[in-house]
Write an enzyme that holds these catalytic residues in place. Structure first.
Site, PDB file in Angstrom:
ATOM      1  N   ASP A  64       0.888  -1.155   0.000  1.00  0.00           N
ATOM      2  CA  ASP A  64       0.000   0.000   0.000  1.00  0.00           C
ATOM      3  C   ASP A  64       0.924   1.201   0.000  1.00  0.00           C
ATOM      4  OD1 ASP A  64      -1.456   2.267   0.916  1.00  0.00           O
ATOM      5  OD2 ASP A  64      -3.054   0.915   1.523  1.00  0.00           O
ATOM      6  N   HIS A  65       0.954   1.941  -1.103  1.00  0.00           N
ATOM      7  CA  HIS A  65       2.011   2.936  -1.222  1.00  0.00           C
ATOM      8  C   HIS A  65       1.877   4.070  -0.205  1.00  0.00           C
ATOM      9  CE1 HIS A  65      -0.843   5.290  -3.701  1.00  0.00           C
ATOM     10  NE2 HIS A  65      -0.071   6.312  -3.443  1.00  0.00           N
TER      11      HIS A  65
ATOM     12  N   HIS B 180      -5.741   2.830   1.568  1.00  0.00           N
ATOM     13  CA  HIS B 180      -4.957   3.975   2.044  1.00  0.00           C
ATOM     14  C   HIS B 180      -5.556   4.611   3.308  1.00  0.00           C
ATOM     15  CE1 HIS B 180      -3.194   3.275  -1.724  1.00  0.00           C
ATOM     16  NE2 HIS B 180      -3.927   4.077  -2.472  1.00  0.00           N
TER      17      HIS B 180
END
Ligand code: BG6
Length: 524
Positions: free
Chosen positions: A188-189, A251
């Site tokens: 999950d960036h 996010h």
């Protein structure tokens, strides 16, 4: 999280989807930055895998061009050369195990022999999610996935990881048929962002915040991830996903868990993730009535905002707003689409620390500005000591954690306005990452790739976290699916979203903190 290992383990990075956007914009520049900062071992190679047939030399030429474009002004010959010496390519059909995977096997063996690299491989799946399980199975079937002889094999999967609870469960089950959970890195960036990681340090590395970080002192929490751009060229994917699926179970829930979790017993991956998953499981399930009452959806109409160009920089800086199309007029979007481009939820976290403290979260495209932040609102002072200051003028204390575009933390409190009469004004104490630590050239993927190469999964999602997240949002998706929105489009591009999102807070006597110029001493 390791703070001792400075160089990644010797290994080969195998990128499936090597000719795609993610590889050129994020993955190559991230490895390049790691190498430049001395975090990459010399015993390292990249094998790109794509559908296109191409020689390694052609792939290197493309890579050089891409690095020059996306690694920024810093791209220098020495490090480009470092990259070229260790980059290879093989192409073919991902569904044809015999040819492509046999070629890959030969190439990996040759690359390791030629460069004296131990056979540690990590596979980056920058491919459509419906291929994840299939490709992983083929890698394993061809003897390239099993950890043996002291060599590790790890698999990074990009989002989306499923599109609802059922599909996420199936994907987890399919992967776990051939891999162990500790080989799977669900990326999950958002967890690569500096301020997001800093949340743990801020909360648990200081002693002054944690005592007030609970229902006794906190009134409510607001989490915003607002984007100025529209769906750009991703209408095809986005129209079947929508804002909720695209941003909230991944996010935004990462931000919720790091804000709300209990202190872990240590910073080893499972201790941190055990605490995160408890928060996800404590999110009060939405009944159908809650989904109608405590969840708001929106879709943008036309308006004035930043026009999309392929080189659009995601920035909060003022650009001259131009007339932009409604979502329904975007490329590859259905003209009568009911997909939401905005979602806001009021979450309740049912545990001792957070009972009765609402977490309001929202995300949207084509909003007034680009801003991601977490705002902790504290309860007001219990009585009005300063009688000349009208109560409505006094603001609550708040801690604002700015995630982007500018990273930092602000403490917002009241101070006496100079003069003979006691009057209060609102002031800020600011910590700005760039002021303190200078500007870092980063893609946000450096830390995550490095962690995978040293086997630290703290910042990656575990199967139970993914499933708990989908479980929390699936009832809302079901209601929204059953009762299509009748008022779309319901917010203007370049605004703060639909009115119902404001109502969600206003009926609790609260207001969103919109990123607008602050009046510092506003009761003069
Ligand atoms: C992606 C979403 O995961 O995150 C996009 O699919 C969104 O729709 C992006 O624009 C936002 O990331 P960032 O880092 O720009 O906030």
């Amino acid at each position: 999280m390791s703070d001792t290992q400075k160089t990644a383990d010797p290994c080969v990075m195998v990128i499936f989807g090597a000719t795609g956007d993610l590889t050129k914009r994020k993955l190559f520049p991230a490895i390049y930055n790691l190498a430049k900062d001395g975090h990459m071992p010399d015993k390292f190679a990249i094998v790109g895998v794509g559908r296109q047939e191409m020689l390694s030399d052609e792939f290197r030429d493309q890579m050089i061009e891409n690095l020059k474009e996306f690694a920024g002004a810093e791209a220098d010959e020495k490090h480009i050369q470092w990259f070229c010496e260790r980059t290879y390519y093989t192409g073919g059909d991902f569904n044809d195990d015999k040819k492509l995977f046999a070629d890959l096997k030969d190439m990996l063996r040759d690359v390791c022999e030629a460069n004296d690299i131990p056979e540690n491989y990590f596979y980056y799946m920058a491919i459509p999610p419906d291929l994840f399980a299939n490709v992983a199975q083929k890698i394993v079937k061809n003897g390239l996935g099993k950890e043996e002889g002291g060599h590790w094999r790890r698999f990074i999967f990009e989002k989306p990881f499923g599109h609802d609870l059922e599909s996420a469960k199936k994907l987890n089950a399919d992967l776990l048929k051939v891999l162990n959970e500790n080989q799977i890195y669900r990326i999950d960036h958002y967890l690569g962002k500096e301020t997001v990681q800093n949340l743990l340090v801020f909360r648990f590395g200081n002693s002054i915040f944690e005592p007030i970080w609970n229902r006794n002192f906190v009134d409510h929490v607001q989490i915003t991830v607002a984007e100025k751009l529209g769906v750009e060229q991703r209408g095809g994917y986005y129209d079947s996903a929508g804002a909720l699926r695209d941003m909230i179970p991944n996010h935004i829930f990462q931000l919720v868990t790091l804000t709300a979790m209990e202190p872990p017993v240590s910073f080893d991956p499972d201790s941190v993730r055990d605490e995160q998953v408890k928060i996800l499981q404590a999110i009060q399930p939405f009944s159908p009535e809650d989904a109608l009452h405590n969840a708001v959806r929106g879709q943008y109409g036309s308006g004035k905002s930043e026009a999309f160009t392929p080189s659009s920089k995601k920035t909060s800086k003022a650009v001259t707003p131009t007339e932009v199309p409604a979502y329904r007029d975007e490329e590859k979007v259905s003209r009568d689409s009911n997909t939401e481009t905005f979602a806001a939820l009021k979450l309740s976290i049912d545990n001792w620390r957070w009972a009765d403290v609402p977490f309001y979260v929202r995300t949207g495209k084509r909003m007034a500005t680009r801003n991601s932040s977490i705002v902790i609102w504290f309860k007001k002072a219990p009585f009005m000591l300063f009688r000349d200051t009208p109560v409505e003028r006094l603001r609550s204390n708040r801690i604002e954690i700015h995630i982007q575009p500018d990273e930092g933390i602000t403490l917002h409190f009241g101070a006496k306005i100079p003069g003979p009469i006691v009057k209060m004004g609102a002031v800020d104490m600011d910590f700005d990452y760039v002021d303190h630590f200078g500007k870092q050239v980063t893609t946000g993927y450096e830390r995550l790739l490095f962690d995978c190469m040293i086997g630290d999964a703290t910042l990656f999602q575990r199967a139970d976290m993914v499933e708990a997240s989908w479980k929390a949002v699936t009832p809302i998706l079901d209601v929204w699916h059953a009762i299509p929105a009748r008022d779309f489009p319901n917010y203007e591009a370049g605004s703060w979203g639909p009115k119902e999102a404001d109502d969600l807070l206003e009926r609790d006597g609260r207001k969103w903190k919109n990123e607008e110029p602050e009046v510092r001493a506003d009761n003069k």
